[in-house]
Write an enzyme that holds these catalytic residues in place. Structure first.
Site, PDB file in Angstrom:
ATOM      1  N   PHE B 112      28.889  69.134  45.589  1.00  0.00           N
ATOM      2  CA  PHE B 112      28.233  68.054  44.857  1.00  0.00           C
ATOM      3  C   PHE B 112      29.250  67.349  43.955  1.00  0.00           C
ATOM      4  CE2 PHE B 112      25.816  66.587  41.058  1.00  0.00           C
ATOM      5  CZ  PHE B 112      25.178  65.538  41.691  1.00  0.00           C
ATOM      6  N   GLN B 113      29.295  66.051  44.057  1.00  0.00           N
ATOM      7  CA  GLN B 113      30.220  65.222  43.276  1.00  0.00           C
ATOM      8  C   GLN B 113      31.678  65.612  43.459  1.00  0.00           C
ATOM      9  OE1 GLN B 113      28.589  64.826  39.264  1.00  0.00           O
ATOM     10  NE2 GLN B 113      27.435  63.053  40.005  1.00  0.00           N
ATOM     11  N   MET B 480      38.277  29.429  40.649  1.00  0.00           N
ATOM     12  CA  MET B 480      39.579  29.440  41.315  1.00  0.00           C
ATOM     13  C   MET B 480      39.406  29.402  42.830  1.00  0.00           C
ATOM     14  SD  MET B 480      42.711  29.224  40.998  1.00  0.00           S
ATOM     15  CE  MET B 480      43.516  29.778  39.484  1.00  0.00           C
TER      16      MET B 480
HETATM   17  C1  LIG Z   1      37.174  42.013  41.520  1.00  0.00           C
HETATM   18  C2  LIG Z   1      37.582  40.708  42.115  1.00  0.00           C
HETATM   19  N1  LIG Z   1      36.836  40.157  43.112  1.00  0.00           N
HETATM   20  C3  LIG Z   1      37.184  38.966  43.631  1.00  0.00           C
HETATM   21  C4  LIG Z   1      38.289  38.292  43.182  1.00  0.00           C
HETATM   22  C5  LIG Z   1      38.681  36.945  43.800  1.00  0.00           C
HETATM   23  N2  LIG Z   1      38.616  35.878  42.778  1.00  0.00           N
HETATM   24  C6  LIG Z   1      39.708  35.440  42.123  1.00  0.00           C
HETATM   25  S1  LIG Z   1      39.365  34.291  40.996  1.00  0.00           S
HETATM   26  C7  LIG Z   1      37.725  34.312  41.367  1.00  0.00           C
HETATM   27  C8  LIG Z   1      36.766  33.419  40.654  1.00  0.00           C
HETATM   28  C9  LIG Z   1      36.472  33.891  39.291  1.00  0.00           C
HETATM   29  O1  LIG Z   1      35.402  33.138  38.779  1.00  0.00           O
HETATM   30  P1  LIG Z   1      35.198  32.986  37.231  1.00  0.00           P
HETATM   31  O2  LIG Z   1      35.268  34.313  36.578  1.00  0.00           O
HETATM   32  O3  LIG Z   1      33.976  32.198  36.977  1.00  0.00           O
HETATM   33  O4  LIG Z   1      36.492  32.228  36.782  1.00  0.00           O
HETATM   34  P2  LIG Z   1      36.919  30.704  36.966  1.00  0.00           P
HETATM   35  O5  LIG Z   1      37.929  30.698  38.067  1.00  0.00           O
HETATM   36  O6  LIG Z   1      35.698  29.929  37.296  1.00  0.00           O
HETATM   37  O7  LIG Z   1      37.518  30.364  35.660  1.00  0.00           O
HETATM   38  C10 LIG Z   1      37.476  35.225  42.377  1.00  0.00           C
HETATM   39  C11 LIG Z   1      36.172  35.475  42.978  1.00  0.00           C
HETATM   40  C12 LIG Z   1      39.038  38.915  42.159  1.00  0.00           C
HETATM   41  N3  LIG Z   1      40.153  38.373  41.656  1.00  0.00           N
HETATM   42  N4  LIG Z   1      38.648  40.094  41.634  1.00  0.00           N
END
Ligand SMILES: Cc1ncc(C[n+]2csc(CCOP(=O)(O)OP(=O)(O)O)c2C)c(N)n1
Ligand SMILES: [Mg+2]
Lengths: 160, 566
Positions: B112-113, B480
């Site tokens: 377990f775990q 992004m």
């Molecule tokens: C854990 C994780 N999942 C996916 C990504 C891919 N990713 C890079 S930037 C981004 C967008 C982030 O959105 P937000 O926090 O709203 O920031 P913004 O770019 O809009 O400032 C994603 C999904 C990542 N860097 N980390």
């Protein structure tokens, strides 16, 4: 280019998987790998055959060295060295070919280590080129199985 | 020698290492250790998710330079920590993570775990251990702290079978640690130092390109001395920001994918590139064959594997950055052929060229009436905190705007997940930093997407009186990724629109924090002022222009001189 690396590492659980994980994780290639205890039972020696250009082999050597369990890495292809591999070949040995198989084995200073009514299992030790030669010659007779150890190697001791 | 329990030994080891705060989350496999913690003076911070524990330990470590410590239970506790361990690994952050494990007799039985966390974290720790002999527990912990904090730092994990922790053992005196298999080269080779210095004397267009190694080795003073002594412009990686004062006239800010125009042009035209504690990451170099094509390259790094990994180096110096820079500085101080004035004179045309690039395309953005520009929010944060807050970031556009528009004059002021780019890093890291420096203003520059990845840690911040300020640049997008879709996928916004987002102001209230919102430009300053004035935990929700992009931008795989500009 083919490189043979000799790696001394701590004889600890997980040490081997650190090395193999490094190769798979970084996309380095391993052609063969042999590992066993050394004179000092706390230390293992691994002979690792890999292929790559100089930059890749340099990176492999450094990355291996960076592993905490690794004591020493030597690219023994850089100097004079001896290397050996052993192979067990189960080859067809029927009435009409038995004598010929024995003759061939003898030429390569091999041994028959197991016999069945229709096969011999032979043991050959030598450099990769020799192993390849034996296999090429026995193949037309009918090879049923090949088990190779992979290469072990050591740098030649200084002569003076 | 009198015997003590494994739990007692672990606590004693922590005290020996000067650990006063640890971050963790309990469970069956570590319940003995938690029992012992109650009687110790070590402060335990109960996070709300194990990822938060390791990020908080990481933030604590980045801000303070000390080793951060996390304690997780076996199985899901340990696996929940993996993303944060990998985050620390990619950025070389000294963290020691203790995980519980099932008793030795059960290991390998799918108990377990039970999970093989040593196997899972092998490629994302500097080293890790399963303690299988109680007599090795103390030595293992000491070694782990030594490994985490020396050489190129990194996370080290110690897996603790429950019965090992419950065993009785002696507590030997601490001796200096010597490991035959691990001896980082700290001092530079004098011959290499001399070669590097002579190359500096020869150069006409030298550039310093510095990374996180400068911060990790606390070499910012030595670096500034070198840059000023020879009038060499400095560009920084994301991890290197603060390693050289952002407001120094020689600073060109960040380079690479979202670096400044001047940085990328200067690297491309330089005839000598002095890389210090940086690793030629693909986000920095862009297309490799077009990176610094005319430059001789000096590379100072404590990790030999970083040298000539991506880019061939002409003068490698394997050493701690601080030691190597100090050696270079004193070489110049002693050298007869060195004439500071003459060198500055010689570099003048180069500095003028660099200044022209800066004037031609400074970091900037377009104003749009009342609409809040995210860059403006960062500028106001910079202004109202005097550039002296500890800034953590999430990941995405928010992170890049923070890096571009906040002027970091000191090291350990920007805590950001550079190598792994982990969304959800900023809030727990901010809590770790705030607990290390309770008197400093700590701000998490966040995106509306990332903040939701570890938002549960608001409760931790409240419980342990870590009143950090979260500034959400709320664009309603995974911005992004949306920017890439806009530029390279014909505006096909697949899965990047945040159709439902919580009301962050109400959410703040639910956690007992202050929630503030700005929807027009003139509300930005008052909101930030109010946030900075209160002693409470604050979430600021800035409704920013939704489809703003981060520029300059070097499209992936292009040369760094092929920048898309504002
Ligand atoms: C854990 C994780 N999942 C996916 C990504 C891919 N990713 C890079 S930037 C981004 C967008 C982030 O959105 P937000 O926090 O709203 O920031 P913004 O770019 O809009 O400032 C994603 C999904 C990542 N860097 N980390
Ligand atoms: Mg967003």
């Amino acid at each position: 280019m083919k490189h043979t690396l000799s790696v001394l590492l701590q004889n600890k659980p997980g040490a081997l998987s650190r090395v193999t994980g490094l190769f798979s994780g970084r996309g380095f290639n391993i052609e063969s790998l042999c590992v066993a205890e050394t004179l000092d039972s706390k230390v293992s020696c691994m002979t690792l055959v890999t292929r790559g250009d100089d930059a890749i082999v340099e990176q492999i050597t450094k990355q291996l060295h960076k592993l905490i369990d690794v004591i020493k890495v030597t690219d023994i292809t850089e100097g004079e060295f001896v290397e050996r591999e052993m192979v067990l070949i189960r080859v067809k040995a029927e009435a009409n070919t038995r004598a010929e198989v024995l003759r061939i084995i003898d030429i390569f200073r091999g041994k028959v280590v197991d016999v069945s009514p229709t096969t011999y299992t032979v043991e050959i030790t030598g450099q990769e080129t020799k192993i390849k030669a034996v296999i090429d010659i026995l193949r037309p007779i009918g090879i049923k199985e090949i088990i190779r150890t992979g290469t072990i190697a050591t740098a030649r001791a200084p002569k003076n | 020698m009198s015997k003590i329990t494994g739990s007692q030994a672990i606590i004693k080891c922590l005290q020996e290492e000067g650990v006063d705060t640890i971050f963790g989350f309990p469970g069956g496999a570590v319940i003995d250790l938690y029992d012992e913690l109650l009687d110790s003076d070590i402060k335990h911070v109960l996070v709300r998710h194990e990822q938060g524990a390791v990020h908080a330990a990481d933030g604590y470590a980045r801000a303070s330079g000390k080793v951060g410590v996390a304690l997780l239970t076996s199985g899901p506790g340990a696996t929940n920590g993996v993303t944060a361990i990998a985050t620390a690994y990619m950025d070389s952050i000294p963290v020691v993570v203790f995980t519980g494990q099932v008793p030795r007799a059960l290991i390998g039985n799918d108990a377990f775990q039970e999970v093989d966390i040593v196997g899972i974290t092998r490629p994302c720790t500097k080293h890790n251990y399963l303690v299988s002999d109680p007599n090795e527990l103390v030595a293992t912990i000491r070694e782990a702290f030594y490994l985490a904090s020396s050489g190129r730092p990194g996370p080290v994990l110690i897996d603790l079978p429950k019965d090992v922790v419950a065993s009785m053992m002696s507590f030997p005196d601490k001796k200096p640690i010597k490991m035959k298999t691990y001896q980082p080269t700290v001092d530079p080779h004098p011959g290499q130092v001399e070669k590097a210095c002579k190359a500096c004397l020869k150069a006409k267009r030298p550039m310093l390109y510095i990374g996180g190694g400068v911060i990790l080795s606390n070499a910012n003073k030595e670096l500034t001395e070198l840059a000023e002594k020879l009038s060499i412009p400095v560009t920084m990686t994301l991890m290197g920001l603060g390693g050289f004062p952002g407001t120094n006239p020689l600073s060109l800010g960040m380079l690479g994918m979202h670096g400044s125009y001047a940085s990328n042009m200067a690297v491309a035209k330089s005839d000598l590139l002095i890389a210090v504690g940086a690793r030629f990451d693909d986000r920095v170099t862009g297309r490799l064959d077009a990176f610094a094509p005319h430059a001789e390259i000096i590379h100072i790094d404590i990790d030999p594997t970083s040298i000539s990994k991506n880019v061939d180096v002409d003068i490698p110096i394997v050493a701690d950055c601080k030691h190597a820079l100090r050696a270079m500085n004193s070489w110049f101080d002693d050298a007869k052929q060195f004439d500071g004035k003459a060198i500055k004179e010689k570099h003048k045309p180069w500095l003028e060229q660099v200044a022209q690039w800066n004037e031609k395309h400074p970091l900037t953005y377009h104003e749009e009436g009342d609409i809040i520009k995210p860059q403006y929010v960062i500028e106001v944060l910079n202004k109202l905190t005097g550039g002296d807050a500890i800034i953590t970031t999430e990941v995405g556009q928010n992170q890049m705007w923070a890096a571009q528009f906040y002027k970091f004059n000191e090291p350990r002021r920007l805590l950001t997940s550079g190598g792994l780019g982990t969304m959800g890093y900023g809030l727990p890291a901010a809590i770790g930093a705030k607990l290390a420096f309770p008197d400093k203003t700590v701000i998490d520059v966040a995106g509306d997407g990332s903040i939701q990845m570890n938002i549960q840690e608001l409760a931790t911040a409240r419980q342990y009186n870590a009143p950090v300020k979260v500034a959400i640049l709320n664009n309603g997008y995974l911005g992004m990724v949306r920017q890439w879709q806009e530029l390279f996928y014909n505006k096909r916004y697949s899965a990047t629109v945040m159709e439902v987002t919580p009301d962050f102001v109400e959410l703040a209230k639910a956690y007992g924090a202050v929630g503030l919102r700005a929807t027009t430009k003139d509300e930005v300053e008052p909101v930030i002022k109010e946030a900075l004035a209160t002693d409470n935990l604050v979430i600021m929700d800035f409704a920013v222009s939704r489809e703003e992009g981060v520029f300059p931008m070097v499209p992936a795989g292009k040369a760094t001189t092929e920048m898309l500009l504002v």
